[in-house]
Design an enzyme around this catalytic site. Structure first.
Site, PDB file in Angstrom:
ATOM      1  N   LYS A  35      35.997  44.487  41.778  1.00  0.00           N
ATOM      2  CA  LYS A  35      36.750  44.438  40.523  1.00  0.00           C
ATOM      3  C   LYS A  35      35.973  43.763  39.396  1.00  0.00           C
ATOM      4  O   LYS A  35      35.229  42.812  39.623  1.00  0.00           O
ATOM      5  CB  LYS A  35      38.068  43.678  40.738  1.00  0.00           C
ATOM      6  CG  LYS A  35      38.882  44.172  41.918  1.00  0.00           C
ATOM      7  CD  LYS A  35      40.242  43.489  42.013  1.00  0.00           C
ATOM      8  CE  LYS A  35      40.809  43.606  43.401  1.00  0.00           C
ATOM      9  NZ  LYS A  35      40.192  42.672  44.350  1.00  0.00           N
ATOM     10  N   TYR A  57      36.331  36.451  43.165  1.00  0.00           N
ATOM     11  CA  TYR A  57      36.491  35.723  44.447  1.00  0.00           C
ATOM     12  C   TYR A  57      35.274  34.853  44.765  1.00  0.00           C
ATOM     13  O   TYR A  57      35.328  34.022  45.660  1.00  0.00           O
ATOM     14  CB  TYR A  57      36.731  36.700  45.606  1.00  0.00           C
ATOM     15  CG  TYR A  57      37.957  37.568  45.458  1.00  0.00           C
ATOM     16  CD1 TYR A  57      38.954  37.283  44.516  1.00  0.00           C
ATOM     17  CD2 TYR A  57      38.130  38.688  46.263  1.00  0.00           C
ATOM     18  CE1 TYR A  57      40.073  38.094  44.385  1.00  0.00           C
ATOM     19  CE2 TYR A  57      39.251  39.502  46.141  1.00  0.00           C
ATOM     20  CZ  TYR A  57      40.210  39.203  45.194  1.00  0.00           C
ATOM     21  OH  TYR A  57      41.306  40.015  45.076  1.00  0.00           O
ATOM     22  N   HIS A 101      40.328  44.127  37.104  1.00  0.00           N
ATOM     23  CA  HIS A 101      41.077  43.132  37.882  1.00  0.00           C
ATOM     24  C   HIS A 101      42.470  42.842  37.303  1.00  0.00           C
ATOM     25  O   HIS A 101      43.446  42.720  38.033  1.00  0.00           O
ATOM     26  CB  HIS A 101      40.260  41.833  37.996  1.00  0.00           C
ATOM     27  CG  HIS A 101      40.637  40.991  39.174  1.00  0.00           C
ATOM     28  ND1 HIS A 101      39.695  40.364  39.965  1.00  0.00           N
ATOM     29  CD2 HIS A 101      41.831  40.659  39.704  1.00  0.00           C
ATOM     30  CE1 HIS A 101      40.321  39.689  40.935  1.00  0.00           C
ATOM     31  NE2 HIS A 101      41.608  39.846  40.788  1.00  0.00           N
ATOM     32  N   ASP A 116      38.284  45.107  50.211  1.00  0.00           N
ATOM     33  CA  ASP A 116      38.603  44.841  48.812  1.00  0.00           C
ATOM     34  C   ASP A 116      37.944  43.545  48.378  1.00  0.00           C
ATOM     35  O   ASP A 116      38.241  42.476  48.918  1.00  0.00           O
ATOM     36  CB  ASP A 116      40.125  44.743  48.657  1.00  0.00           C
ATOM     37  CG  ASP A 116      40.528  44.490  47.217  1.00  0.00           C
ATOM     38  OD1 ASP A 116      40.553  45.453  46.436  1.00  0.00           O
ATOM     39  OD2 ASP A 116      40.815  43.317  46.872  1.00  0.00           O
TER      40      ASP A 116
END
Length: 316
Positions: free
Chosen positions: A89, A60, A122, A55
């Site tokens: 995402k 990030y 997200h 994931d």
């Protein structure tokens, strides 16, 4: 380690996606690290341990490091692309339809893959479009974007599926109420919904709705993210762990898969990575105890209310 664990296939569970022919491995590895420099090694360690579901997210800021790990392991022949399940995402600043495809392409490029198995929105909150992932006004408040609705963003994701670069699409950090709205009008139904879920936040109602619609629930923070009150110190879980000779973490993760919820764990420590993969089926009695005897109810991450990810530290 007793011999009967070797033929226990809980860790190999796959949940079928409601769109297309794929399936998501229930046991997943999250790639959100405080220290981004550990990313490549942690992903390689997770692949070595047996994880095949990863994931990721543009938010990030380490998709490139994840991509390096994928490429090294693929090039070395240690894993095949078709055995990997890669999720990433769309961030809040890219909700406007014209920004969706470029954001998707950029993630593919960073991850060094030519398709994505699952693309998630997200959060349901649109932020001011632009390169700043966290747009704020002078007073420090998030600048939201009221020029786009969630369903418009969703339509742009549906087009990615039509084009074949994206096998499935879904939502993250969403409430049941908002999810119902999308499911009602979606041409391509969400395949996956990623939410915080653990024994202190079992989300039974959401899970029931998702099962009715063939949607996979994917739990983040399945061990409570080390917050207080600590899920891993919950007496019901520690007692089961002693009885079945597994760790409290393995008990909580097995409970997730057995009730039909995929999970994501994140660690940069090889022993923890292996521990989180090595789950075994719990006796039915343990499943009932976790459902009926744990009464603590707590949400650790307020992202569903604001669109801003973040775990809320609580004092004991």
């Amino acid at each position: 380690m007793t011999y009967e664990h070797f033929n226990d296939d809980l860790r190999d569970t796959k949940f079928p996606l409601n769109h297309g022919s794929g399936a998501m491995p229930a046991v997943g590895f999250g790639t959100l690290f405080r220290d981004l420099s550990v990313t490549t090694q942690a992903v390689k360690d997770a692949l070595e341990a047996g994880f095949r579901h990863f994931d990721c997210a543009e938010r990030y800021r380490n998709e490139e490091q994840v991509g390096v790990a994928f490429k090294e392991m693929l090039d070395a022949g240690k894993v095949r692309r078709e055995d990997l399940f890669v999720t990433t995402k769309l961030w809040n600043t890219n909700h406007r339809p014209e920004r969706v495809a470029p954001a998707f392409e950029a993630s593919c490029r960073r991850l060094q893959v030519d398709y994505i198995d699952c693309y998630l929105i997200h959060t349901p909150f649109a932020f001011q479009p632009g390169d700043n992932q966290d747009p704020r006004d002078e007073e420090g408040h998030v600048i939201y974007d009221d020029g786009v609705t969630l369903i418009e963003t969703w339509r742009a994701l549906e087009r990615l599926v039509d084009e074949g670069r994206c096998k499935s699409i879904g939502l993250s950090d969403i409430t049941l109420e908002k999810l119902r709205e999308i499911v009602e009008v979606a041409r391509i139904k969400p395949a996956v919904v990623q939410v915080e879920a653990h024994p202190y936040l079992p989300e039974w109602e959401l899970l029931e709705f998702c099962k009715e619609h063939g949607i996979i629930v994917l739990a983040f923070a399945p061990l409570g993210h080390g917050m207080e009150p600590n899920v891993l110190e919950e007496p019901v879980i520690t007692q089961i762990a002693q009885r079945v000779q597994k760790t409290p973490a393995q008990v909580a993760l097995a409970w997730s898969v057995q009730r039909g919820v995929a999970f994501l764990t994140t660690s940069a420590t090889p022993s923890h990575i292996r521990e989180n993969f090595d789950i075994s089926t719990l006796p039915q009695r343990a499943m009932v105890e976790i459902q009926e005897d744990i009464t603590t109810r707590i949400r650790f991450n307020s992202v569903v209310e604001t669109g801003v990810p973040g775990f809320i530290p609580r004092k004991k």
